[in-house]
Write an enzyme that holds these catalytic residues in place. Structure first.
Site, PDB file in Angstrom:
ATOM      1  CG  ASP A   1      48.802  58.536  43.012  1.00 24.01           C
ATOM      2  OD1 ASP A   1      48.815  59.162  44.270  1.00 24.01           O
ATOM      3  OD2 ASP A   1      49.433  57.616  42.707  1.00 24.01           O
TER       4      ASP A   1
ATOM      5  CG  ASP B   1      23.543  44.349  60.082  1.00 23.08           C
ATOM      6  OD1 ASP B   1      24.417  44.894  60.546  1.00 23.08           O
ATOM      7  OD2 ASP B   1      22.032  44.550  60.324  1.00 23.08           O
TER       8      ASP B   1
ATOM      9  CG  ASP C   1      50.426  59.983  48.043  1.00 21.93           C
ATOM     10  OD1 ASP C   1      49.356  59.869  47.319  1.00 21.93           O
ATOM     11  OD2 ASP C   1      51.339  58.913  47.992  1.00 21.93           O
TER      12      ASP C   1
ATOM     13  CG  HIS D   1      58.579  54.901  45.988  1.00 22.36           C
ATOM     14  ND1 HIS D   1      58.440  55.791  44.936  1.00 22.36           N
ATOM     15  CD2 HIS D   1      58.647  55.627  47.446  1.00 22.36           C
ATOM     16  CE1 HIS D   1      58.530  57.240  45.605  1.00 22.36           C
ATOM     17  NE2 HIS D   1      58.406  56.952  46.731  1.00 22.36           N
TER      18      HIS D   1
ATOM     19  CD  GLU E   1      54.438  57.782  43.233  1.00 19.45           C
ATOM     20  OE1 GLU E   1      54.407  58.153  44.386  1.00 19.45           O
ATOM     21  OE2 GLU E   1      53.427  57.043  42.354  1.00 19.45           O
TER      22      GLU E   1
ATOM     23  CD  GLU F   1      51.929  60.247  43.312  1.00 20.33           C
ATOM     24  OE1 GLU F   1      51.555  60.505  44.472  1.00 20.33           O
ATOM     25  OE2 GLU F   1      51.670  59.272  42.710  1.00 20.33           O
TER      26      GLU F   1
ATOM     27  CG  HIS G   1      51.671  54.285  39.777  1.00 20.55           C
ATOM     28  ND1 HIS G   1      50.557  54.615  39.474  1.00 20.55           N
ATOM     29  CD2 HIS G   1      52.207  54.785  41.077  1.00 20.55           C
ATOM     30  CE1 HIS G   1      50.325  55.604  40.685  1.00 20.55           C
ATOM     31  NE2 HIS G   1      51.260  55.579  41.468  1.00 20.55           N
TER      32      HIS G   1
ATOM     33  NE  ARG H   1      54.718  59.351  47.868  1.00 24.06           N
ATOM     34  CZ  ARG H   1      54.763  59.158  49.080  1.00 24.06           C
ATOM     35  NH1 ARG H   1      55.714  58.448  49.810  1.00 24.06           N
ATOM     36  NH2 ARG H   1      53.494  58.919  49.854  1.00 24.06           N
TER      37      ARG H   1
ATOM     38  CG  HIS I   1      51.285  52.854  50.894  1.00 28.05           C
ATOM     39  ND1 HIS I   1      51.351  51.446  50.290  1.00 28.05           N
ATOM     40  CD2 HIS I   1      51.972  53.564  50.024  1.00 28.05           C
ATOM     41  CE1 HIS I   1      51.761  51.584  48.755  1.00 28.05           C
ATOM     42  NE2 HIS I   1      51.844  52.951  48.778  1.00 28.05           N
TER      43      HIS I   1
ATOM     44  CG  HIS J   1      49.143  51.462  42.335  1.00 22.33           C
ATOM     45  ND1 HIS J   1      49.345  51.049  43.623  1.00 22.33           N
ATOM     46  CD2 HIS J   1      49.801  52.576  42.240  1.00 22.33           C
ATOM     47  CE1 HIS J   1      49.938  51.607  44.156  1.00 22.33           C
ATOM     48  NE2 HIS J   1      50.230  52.639  43.716  1.00 22.33           N
TER      49      HIS J   1
ATOM     50  CE1 TYR K   1      59.011  59.025  51.087  1.00 23.94           C
ATOM     51  CE2 TYR K   1      60.438  57.696  49.727  1.00 23.94           C
ATOM     52  CZ  TYR K   1      59.233  58.577  49.902  1.00 23.94           C
ATOM     53  OH  TYR K   1      58.556  58.786  48.718  1.00 23.94           O
TER      54      TYR K   1
END
Ligand SMILES: [Mn+2]
Length: 471
Positions: free
Chosen positions: A296, A73, A284, A376, A411, A435, A380, A433, A267, A387, A415
């Protein structure tokens, strides 16, 4: 529409009639001050009018969704449906916006019975004494500038409507989804329209994105200050999360606090690793403003304040790719141009490092070998959703042209998986990365996050200053 009622839990107390009588009397009359209109009330009205004009003579149903169960709940914190919010500015759960075939909008919401109805203290999910008061019908009408009706009337009203032409924004409200006939194409067209309306941001939206980015900058500063004593990724996530809740509504997406080889998982949100000396931290993260626009941003930071020669080599290559991408962010350029520019730089850099045999070969459409390390795309759209505009058609987004007012991320990343035998051992386990968020202007673009340190020298000074201060 609400969830079917949940049966009482074993820890619920009983409510004798006498208690109900006692509880529903003896309260001061609530003040009848009208609710203040939300900022930009005319903007939301204009969006509803534009949507109605796109589908003349049709009924459009845009729900915000309900609270979702986390366990038994208890619920996750509610976050309004993006499309519903875009059309109303309303953050309360359960509401449904209906635009009738004549173009008039009605907001279906929960009434606020005050303390006249026992539910104010018996309903654990909606009762005022449990979760705080709702706006109710009249206050919602004043606040959002739209006609309101009780949610309980929605089903009957829709039953009359469903015989005619209607469209439902699916995937938000399971009850409405189940009650509506499958008409995938018609409903998808509504979702597409709502995505494409948001491709160009107005001044108010860009201002809110700036605010989100400024708050995110403060969150990154907090993390940098905490780094000397942050021994786990979880500390980083927590520090950023505090800033997001204090300066904004929440994080715009799950914070990625990836140290060392975790940065090679795109991610990585488990954030459960102990941070090692000499490693990089890929952060990130984005603050979602109170108006739900989110930043972002990614920075890759040397934990100890200095990049190793290998880390620096990879970092500078990603930086060069990002600079090449920025140069392609201008009106009239294709959305994919920044990506092409960045991948060209990365592929040639990988060739120089001996990781790719030939950049030219790797870049060929039928090969795309650089993607083993870049993984990637570079951009975006960014807005209410991280996104953003995800249901826009390919011809308006992925294969579309950049226009002033579009806000997107830039970005690039590299890797090198720890077990990748195609990579020299000294680079394995490095993930970088960088970004930033840009708005397309008439002349080119503005990097909205330019104030956050980005070059090797600036990042080392940033992290180094915090280390110095903590000694
Ligand atoms: Mn991003």
């Amino acid at each position: 529409m609400t969830d079917p009622s949940t049966p009482p839990a074993s820890h619920d107390s009983t409510t004798p009639e006498n208690l109900v009588a006692f509880m529903t009397t003896g309260w001061a009359t609530p003040p009848s001050t009208p609710a203040a209109p939300i900022e930009g009330i005319e903007r939301f009205a204009a969006r509803r009018a534009a949507l109605a004009a796109a589908f003349p003579g049709q009924t459009l149903i845009v729900p915000t969704g309900q609270e979702k169960v986390r366990a038994n709940d208890t619920h996750y914190r509610f976050r309004p449906g993006t499309e519903f919010y875009y059309l109303t500015g309303n953050v309360e759960p359960d509401n449904v916006l209906v635009i009738s075939s004549d173009g008039t909008a009605t907001l279906y919401c929960e009434p606020n019975p005050g303390k006249t109805d026992a539910t104010f203290f018996t309903d654990r999910f909606k009762g005022e004494l449990w979760v705080g008061p709702r706006l109710g019908l009249s206050q919602s009408a004043q606040r959002f500038g739209v006609a309101t009706k009780a949610l309980a009337e929605l089903e009957a009203d829709l039953a009359a409507t469903r015989s005619g032409a209607y469209r439902l924004l699916r995937g938000v409200d399971p009850v409405l989804d189940a009650a509506s006939a499958q008409q995938d194409e018609r409903d998808a067209e509504l979702a597409t329209q709502l995505s494409e309306m948001r491709l160009i941001k107005d001044e108010f939206e860009v201002r809110e994105l700036r605010r989100a980015i400024e708050a995110t900058h403060r969150g990154f500063d907090d993390v940098v200050r905490a780094l000397p004593s942050a021994n786990t990724e979880r500390v980083v996530e927590g520090v950023f999360g505090l800033r997001a809740r204090v300066d904004g509504n929440d994080v715009g997406y799950g914070t990625i606090a990836a140290s060392g080889p975790d940065a090679c998982t795109l991610h990585w949100t488990r954030n459960d690793r102990t941070i090692g000396r000499g490693e990089l931290l890929l952060l990130d993260a984005g603050v979602e403003a109170h108006t739900l626009y989110t930043a972002d941003i990614t920075r890759t930071l040397p934990i100890d304040g200095t990049f190793s020669p290998e880390q620096k080599t990879i970092y500078e290559l990603v930086l060069a790719a990002q600079d090449a991408a920025f140069a392609q962010c201008a009106p009239g350029k294709e959305f994919m141009d920044p990506n092409r520019a960045a991948m060209d730089v990365l592929a040639h850099g990988l060739e120089r490092l001996g990781i790719l045999a030939s950049a030219e070969e790797a870049l060929r459409e039928e090969n795309q070998f650089y993607k083993r390390y870049s993984l990637h795309g570079v951009s975006h759209m960014l807005g209410l959703d991280v996104h953003d505009c995800a249901r826009a058609r390919a011809e308006t987004y992925k294969f579309g042209t950049l226009e002033p007012g579009m806000v997107l991320t830039v970005e690039p990343g590299l890797y090198f998986q720890p077990d990748d035998l195609t990579v020299p051992a000294r680079y394995r386990g490095i993930g970088v990365r960088i970004e930033d968020d840009v708005v397309i202007t008439r002349a080119g673009c503005e990097v909205l996050s330019a104030a956050i340190p980005r070059t090797v020298a600036d990042v080392e000074a940033w992290v180094g200053a915090a280390r110095g201060a903590s000694v």
